[in-house]
Structures are given as structure tokens and as C-alpha cells.
Enzyme design. Structure first.
Site, PDB file in Angstrom:
ATOM      1  N   GLU A  97       0.909  -1.173   0.015  1.00 34.92           N
ATOM      2  CA  GLU A  97       0.198  -0.029   0.194  1.00 34.92           C
ATOM      3  C   GLU A  97       0.845   1.351  -0.079  1.00 34.92           C
ATOM      4  O   GLU A  97       2.098   1.105   0.309  1.00 34.92           O
ATOM      5  CB  GLU A  97      -0.892  -0.001   1.341  1.00 34.92           C
ATOM      6  CG  GLU A  97      -1.974  -0.840   1.104  1.00 34.92           C
ATOM      7  CD  GLU A  97      -2.739  -1.209   2.417  1.00 34.92           C
ATOM      8  OE1 GLU A  97      -3.824  -1.159   2.551  1.00 34.92           O
ATOM      9  OE2 GLU A  97      -2.403  -1.008   3.481  1.00 34.92           O
ATOM     10  N   CYS A 110       3.417   8.515   0.526  1.00 35.36           N
ATOM     11  CA  CYS A 110       4.181   7.753   1.459  1.00 35.36           C
ATOM     12  C   CYS A 110       4.461   6.282   0.883  1.00 35.36           C
ATOM     13  O   CYS A 110       3.159   5.557   0.533  1.00 35.36           O
ATOM     14  CB  CYS A 110       3.177   7.436   2.880  1.00 35.36           C
ATOM     15  SG  CYS A 110       3.929   6.584   4.037  1.00 35.36           S
ATOM     16  N   CYS A 117       7.083  -6.683   6.743  1.00 44.68           N
ATOM     17  CA  CYS A 117       8.604  -6.137   7.623  1.00 44.68           C
ATOM     18  C   CYS A 117       8.965  -7.062   8.223  1.00 44.68           C
ATOM     19  O   CYS A 117       8.336  -7.631   9.127  1.00 44.68           O
ATOM     20  CB  CYS A 117       8.269  -4.766   7.976  1.00 44.68           C
ATOM     21  SG  CYS A 117       9.611  -4.099   8.973  1.00 44.68           S
ATOM     22  N   CYS A 121       8.125  -4.619  14.982  1.00 43.91           N
ATOM     23  CA  CYS A 121       7.665  -3.733  16.180  1.00 43.91           C
ATOM     24  C   CYS A 121       6.352  -3.857  16.540  1.00 43.91           C
ATOM     25  O   CYS A 121       5.515  -3.928  15.762  1.00 43.91           O
ATOM     26  CB  CYS A 121       7.851  -2.075  15.418  1.00 43.91           C
ATOM     27  SG  CYS A 121       9.535  -1.684  14.870  1.00 43.91           S
ATOM     28  N   CYS A 124       3.124  -1.886  15.429  1.00 45.13           N
ATOM     29  CA  CYS A 124       2.807  -1.732  13.962  1.00 45.13           C
ATOM     30  C   CYS A 124       2.080  -2.733  13.173  1.00 45.13           C
ATOM     31  O   CYS A 124       2.469  -3.915  13.321  1.00 45.13           O
ATOM     32  CB  CYS A 124       4.227  -1.449  13.407  1.00 45.13           C
ATOM     33  SG  CYS A 124       4.035  -1.201  11.579  1.00 45.13           S
ATOM     34  N   GLU A 168      11.248  -1.878   5.931  1.00 45.19           N
ATOM     35  CA  GLU A 168      12.351  -1.083   6.527  1.00 45.19           C
ATOM     36  C   GLU A 168      13.229  -0.863   5.484  1.00 45.19           C
ATOM     37  O   GLU A 168      14.071  -1.696   4.872  1.00 45.19           O
ATOM     38  CB  GLU A 168      13.199  -1.919   7.611  1.00 45.19           C
ATOM     39  CG  GLU A 168      14.320  -1.501   7.850  1.00 45.19           C
ATOM     40  CD  GLU A 168      14.425   0.166   8.407  1.00 45.19           C
ATOM     41  OE1 GLU A 168      13.620   0.696   9.169  1.00 45.19           O
ATOM     42  OE2 GLU A 168      15.358   0.851   8.038  1.00 45.19           O
ATOM     43  N   SER A 199      12.592   6.879   6.308  1.00 46.51           N
ATOM     44  CA  SER A 199      12.415   6.758   7.712  1.00 46.51           C
ATOM     45  C   SER A 199      12.777   5.305   7.983  1.00 46.51           C
ATOM     46  O   SER A 199      12.588   4.453   7.316  1.00 46.51           O
ATOM     47  CB  SER A 199      10.809   6.709   7.851  1.00 46.51           C
ATOM     48  OG  SER A 199      10.659   6.564   9.305  1.00 46.51           O
ATOM     49  N   ASN A 223      10.976   6.346  19.431  1.00 46.04           N
ATOM     50  CA  ASN A 223       9.619   5.739  20.089  1.00 46.04           C
ATOM     51  C   ASN A 223       9.756   5.437  21.694  1.00 46.04           C
ATOM     52  O   ASN A 223       8.888   5.010  22.384  1.00 46.04           O
ATOM     53  CB  ASN A 223       9.406   4.553  19.433  1.00 46.04           C
ATOM     54  CG  ASN A 223       8.858   4.757  18.080  1.00 46.04           C
ATOM     55  OD1 ASN A 223       8.688   6.104  17.830  1.00 46.04           O
ATOM     56  ND2 ASN A 223       8.626   3.708  17.071  1.00 46.04           N
ATOM     57  N   CYS A 340      -0.321   6.349   9.749  1.00 48.31           N
ATOM     58  CA  CYS A 340       0.972   5.769   9.864  1.00 48.31           C
ATOM     59  C   CYS A 340       0.934   4.446  10.679  1.00 48.31           C
ATOM     60  O   CYS A 340      -0.004   4.295  11.835  1.00 48.31           O
ATOM     61  CB  CYS A 340       1.800   6.472  11.080  1.00 48.31           C
ATOM     62  SG  CYS A 340       2.355   8.174  10.319  1.00 48.31           S
TER      63      CYS A 340
HETATM   64  N1  SAH Z   1      10.522   0.948   9.060  1.00 47.50           N
HETATM   65  C1  SAH Z   1      10.549   2.303   8.992  1.00 47.50           C
HETATM   66  C2  SAH Z   1       9.428   3.071   8.231  1.00 47.50           C
HETATM   67  C3  SAH Z   1       8.016   2.501   8.397  1.00 47.50           C
HETATM   68  S1  SAH Z   1       7.397   2.965   9.871  1.00 47.50           S
HETATM   69  C4  SAH Z   1      10.698   2.945  10.354  1.00 47.50           C
HETATM   70  O1  SAH Z   1      10.598   1.960  11.517  1.00 47.50           O
HETATM   71  O2  SAH Z   1      10.867   4.299  10.461  1.00 47.50           O
HETATM   72  C5  SAH Z   1       6.882   4.743   9.838  1.00 47.50           C
HETATM   73  C6  SAH Z   1       6.788   5.464  11.075  1.00 47.50           C
HETATM   74  O3  SAH Z   1       5.354   5.038  11.539  1.00 47.50           O
HETATM   75  C7  SAH Z   1       7.724   5.131  12.232  1.00 47.50           C
HETATM   76  O4  SAH Z   1       7.990   6.203  12.982  1.00 47.50           O
HETATM   77  C8  SAH Z   1       6.809   4.149  13.221  1.00 47.50           C
HETATM   78  O5  SAH Z   1       7.365   4.292  14.305  1.00 47.50           O
HETATM   79  C9  SAH Z   1       5.337   4.673  12.819  1.00 47.50           C
HETATM   80  N2  SAH Z   1       4.306   3.825  13.501  1.00 47.50           N
HETATM   81  C10 SAH Z   1       4.207   2.669  13.036  1.00 47.50           C
HETATM   82  N3  SAH Z   1       2.966   2.026  13.576  1.00 47.50           N
HETATM   83  C11 SAH Z   1       2.324   3.224  14.032  1.00 47.50           C
HETATM   84  C12 SAH Z   1       1.069   3.212  14.508  1.00 47.50           C
HETATM   85  N4  SAH Z   1       0.200   2.439  14.556  1.00 47.50           N
HETATM   86  N5  SAH Z   1       0.862   4.665  14.807  1.00 47.50           N
HETATM   87  C13 SAH Z   1       1.350   5.662  14.536  1.00 47.50           C
HETATM   88  N6  SAH Z   1       2.731   5.566  14.131  1.00 47.50           N
HETATM   89  C14 SAH Z   1       3.234   4.575  13.684  1.00 47.50           C
END
Ligand code: SAH
Length: 353
Positions: A97, A110, A117, A121, A124, A168, A199, A223, A340
Site C-alpha cells: 500500500e 508515503c 516487514c 515492532c 505496527c 524497513e 524513515s 519511540n 502511520c
Molecule cells: N521501518 C521504517 C518505516 C516504516 S514505519 C521505520 O521504522 O521508520 C513509519 C513510522 O510509523 C515509524 O516512525 C513508526 O514508528 C510509525 N508507526 C508505526 N506504527 C504506528 C502506529 N500504529 N501509529 C503511529 N505511528 C506508527
């Protein structure tokens, strides 16, 4: 891939130097590669027949041995706030997406760089769906091609690209690098480096070499301001711990308008206390690094919640009082699960989009 595509070289996704080298085998001049680039990335040509400033003979050679891959979005969803989410089906049936976010004069796309991934995390949605594979540069750039073409059709243009979708980017450096080459080339998308942001969750060995090789902005997902909590939220922290990561971020040279930001997803009761804010401000005080606060966007596979607005405000004030530049990211596209951390893409497998 259509049946006639097997064995043809895909022109999409090559950088300009790669395309120049490729065409030189037919004795073609360098400017031929620039012409092809313009046709593909600026005029959105889908086949060689349209390229009328190339000789018929050369077009035939290209059509016989090459192809220009590309796929439309299989689904487009539009949020009440104008944000659009695109679902792309890749040639092998996988799905990713992208999200187009209109904001005053800006049109920010975006994009995803991996199918799923591997970093897992805990907060996410992409991580929850697991990892399938790296995307190719042709697939990554196609997200921008599709969005740019739609924008041009309504008199707008793609102004910013952020690698904040699925995956990532620093675990797929070769293909992400190629994509950036095309985005920044004046014969490609012609974007300036400060309008492209990569990012990362903090793949320390890649961070500095990548930033030296690409004049783009960088965002690092922090985070948590303590190692124990960060390791809990982001398992990658066990390999690449916080202090080393922050030290590395401070070494990124800032030139030509490039920004380095620290992203901080606020999770209610987990990382949103004034003590957390104070610890975070100590990490970044005095550095040319802005903190971007992102109130959590919920999705059903996660137990986390966003803090109340006053908690976000309190957190922000502690950071500002600690001398750290802070912005709070506005929540966009949540009604279509395009905010996000809500991208998962794998509709054919999970069926819950
Ligand atoms: N892997 C990369 C890019 C993808 S995530 C990274 O980790 O930066 C992009 C951003 O979205 C990251 O800052 C992540 O911490 C944030 N993110 C992930 N899940 C989220 C959520 N449910 N709500 C808000 N931000 C989130």
C-alpha cells in the site's frame, strides 16, 4: 507480467547511469537514456511506441527486448480528509500500500519498500503481518509513477515522497537507492533531496553510509528514551541500541536543506509520561534534530492506545522546555486505515483491510 514479457529487460527501476550503460550496448548515445527517462517518469509512457522522438527502428529494438513494467492500483480508497490509499498488486500476487496525503500546496506520497516487514515492532500493523520479500526498484518507483500520473491528470503534481509505508528501507538499500536516484534525477521526478524522506527503525551500520550517499532527509523511529522500553517495543533495539543510534544520528552531515528528525509514536501509559519526555529531551538537547510526535493510530492487532490530547500537549511542552524542537504530526486518513502504522497490504491473505 504479461505473456510476452518473459526474458525482456525491465527499463523501469534502472537508474540513469544504469540505463546509459544498458543502451550503450546498441551504440546509443547517453542522451537516449535521458529521453527514455523523460518518457517514462515525466510523460508516463507505458510503451515504446509512444516515444516519437526515438527512431522507429530503435523503438522496435526496444520493444523486442525490453519492457516498461507498471501496475495500476487495484483499489483506491479516499478518506474524508482527502488522503488516498492505494493498494497495489505486484506481479507475483503480493500486495503493498501507499498513501497520498494532500496538505495545502504539498502532495506527499508515503511509499512502501518491502512486502511486509521483518522488524516486528509490537505496535505496527505491517510487522504483525510478517515479512514476505524486498521490493524491486521498479516496484517501489511504480507507486510514485501511479500517483504522479493521477495528480497530473487533475493539474497537480507530486511534491514529496516519504519512505514511511510498509517495510524497513535500510534493509533494502540497493533497491531504495535506485529509487532515490530516479526520484532525484532531473530527467526523472526531479525532486530535491529535502523533499524525499527515508524513515528507518535505526539500522546503525547502514545509517551513516546511506546518508553520505544520498542527499535526502532522514527520519529515525526512536519511540522510547530508554533501552529496556525500546527493546520491548522495537526488537531491533537489542541489536542496535538507543545511545549508539542517537550518536550516529548526530553524525549525519546536514547540507542542502536536509533534515534529520526523530519520530516518537506516543502510546498511552507506555512512553508518554513527563519522565519519558524529559529523558527524550536529554537525548536530543542541543542537536539539530527535531522530534516528531505521532499520536498512536490504532489497529485491531495491537493492544496500544493513543494518549489523550492533553497528555500529548504535556509531553510536547516538556520537550520544548528542554530545548528540543518539536512538531506533532496531524493524524490523516485514519478512517480508511491509511494512517502511520496501519498499512498491511496483504489483503489476499488476511482479508481484513
Ligand atoms: N521501518 C521504517 C518505516 C516504516 S514505519 C521505520 O521504522 O521508520 C513509519 C513510522 O510509523 C515509524 O516512525 C513508526 O514508528 C510509525 N508507526 C508505526 N506504527 C504506528 C502506529 N500504529 N501509529 C503511529 N505511528 C506508527
Amino acid at each position: 507480467m504479461t505473456s510476452g514479457d518473459a526474458g525482456r529487460t525491465d527499463i523501469k527501476g534502472m537508474t540513469l547511469p544504469e540505463l546509459e550503460a544498458f543502451l550503450s550496448r546498441w551504440g546509443k548515445e547517453r542522451y537516449r537514456a535521458r529521453q527514455l527517462f523523460r518518457w517514462i517518469y515525466q510523460k508516463h509512457a507505458g510503451d515504446f511506441a509512444a516515444m516519437t522522438d526515438l527512431s522507429k527502428e530503435f523503438r522496435n529494438i526496444l520493444a523486442d527486448s525490453c519492457r516498461i513494467s507498471g501496475f495500476p492500483a487495484e483499489r483506491v480508497e479516499t478518506s474524508a480528509d482527502g488522503t488516498q490509499k492505494y493498494l497495489f498488486r505486484l506481479e507475483d500476487g503480493e500486495a503493498v500500500e501507499s498513501v497520498l496525503i494532500p496538505d495545502e500546496g504539498r502532495r506527499t506520497l508515503c511509499i512502501s519498500s518491502q512486502v511486509g516487514c521483518p522488524l516486528l515492532c509490537g505496535f505496527c500493523a505491517t510487522g504483525a503481518a510478517g515479512f514476505r520479500r524486498n521490493m524491486t526498484s521498479a516496484e517501489i518507483v511504480q507507486q510514485a509513477c501511479f500517483a504522479a500520473k493521477r495528480l497530473v491528470e487533475r493539474g497537480e503534481h507530486l511534491s514529496n515522497v516519504v519512505f514511511m509505508g510498509m517495510g524497513e528501507p535500510l534493509l533494502n538499500v540497493p533497491e531504495v537507492s535506485r529509487t532515490i536516484g530516479i526520484l532525484l534525477s532531473q530527467f526523472g521526478f526531479g525532486l530535491s533531496g529535502k523533499r524525499v524522506t527515508v524513515s528507518t527503525a535505526g539500522i546503525i551500520p547502514e545509517l551513516l553510509p546511506f546518508s553520505l550517499g544520498h542527499p535526502v532527509s532522514l527520519a529515525v523511529s526512536i519511540n522510547a528514551a530508554r533501552d529496556d522500553l525500546r527493546s520491548l517495543l522495537m526488537p531491533v533495539n537489542r541489536k542496535y541500541p538507543l545511545r549508539e543510534l542517537v550518536a550516529e544520528m548526530k553524525r549525519i552531515p546536514l547540507q542542502s536543506g536536509r533534515k534529520v528528525t526523530a519520530e516518537y509514536v506516543l502510546l498511552a501509559g507506555v512512553n508518554d509520561s513527563p519522565e519519558d519526555a524529559l529523558a527524550l529531551s536529554r537525548l536530543f538537547r542541543g542537536a539539530m534534530i527535531k522530534v516528531n510526535l505521532i499520536p498512536y493510530n490504532r489497529h485491531e492487532t495491537s493492544p496500544y492506545r493513543a494518549p489523550a490530547p492533553e497528555v500529548v500537549d504535556r509531553f510536547r511542552h516538556v520537550l520544548i522546555a528542554g530545548g528540543v524542537q518539536t512538531i506533532t504530526r496531524e493524524r490523516r486518513g485514519a478512517d480508511i486505515r491509511a494512517a502511520c502504522g496501519q498499512l498491511r497490504g496483504q489483503v489476499h491473505k488476511y482479508g481484513t483491510l
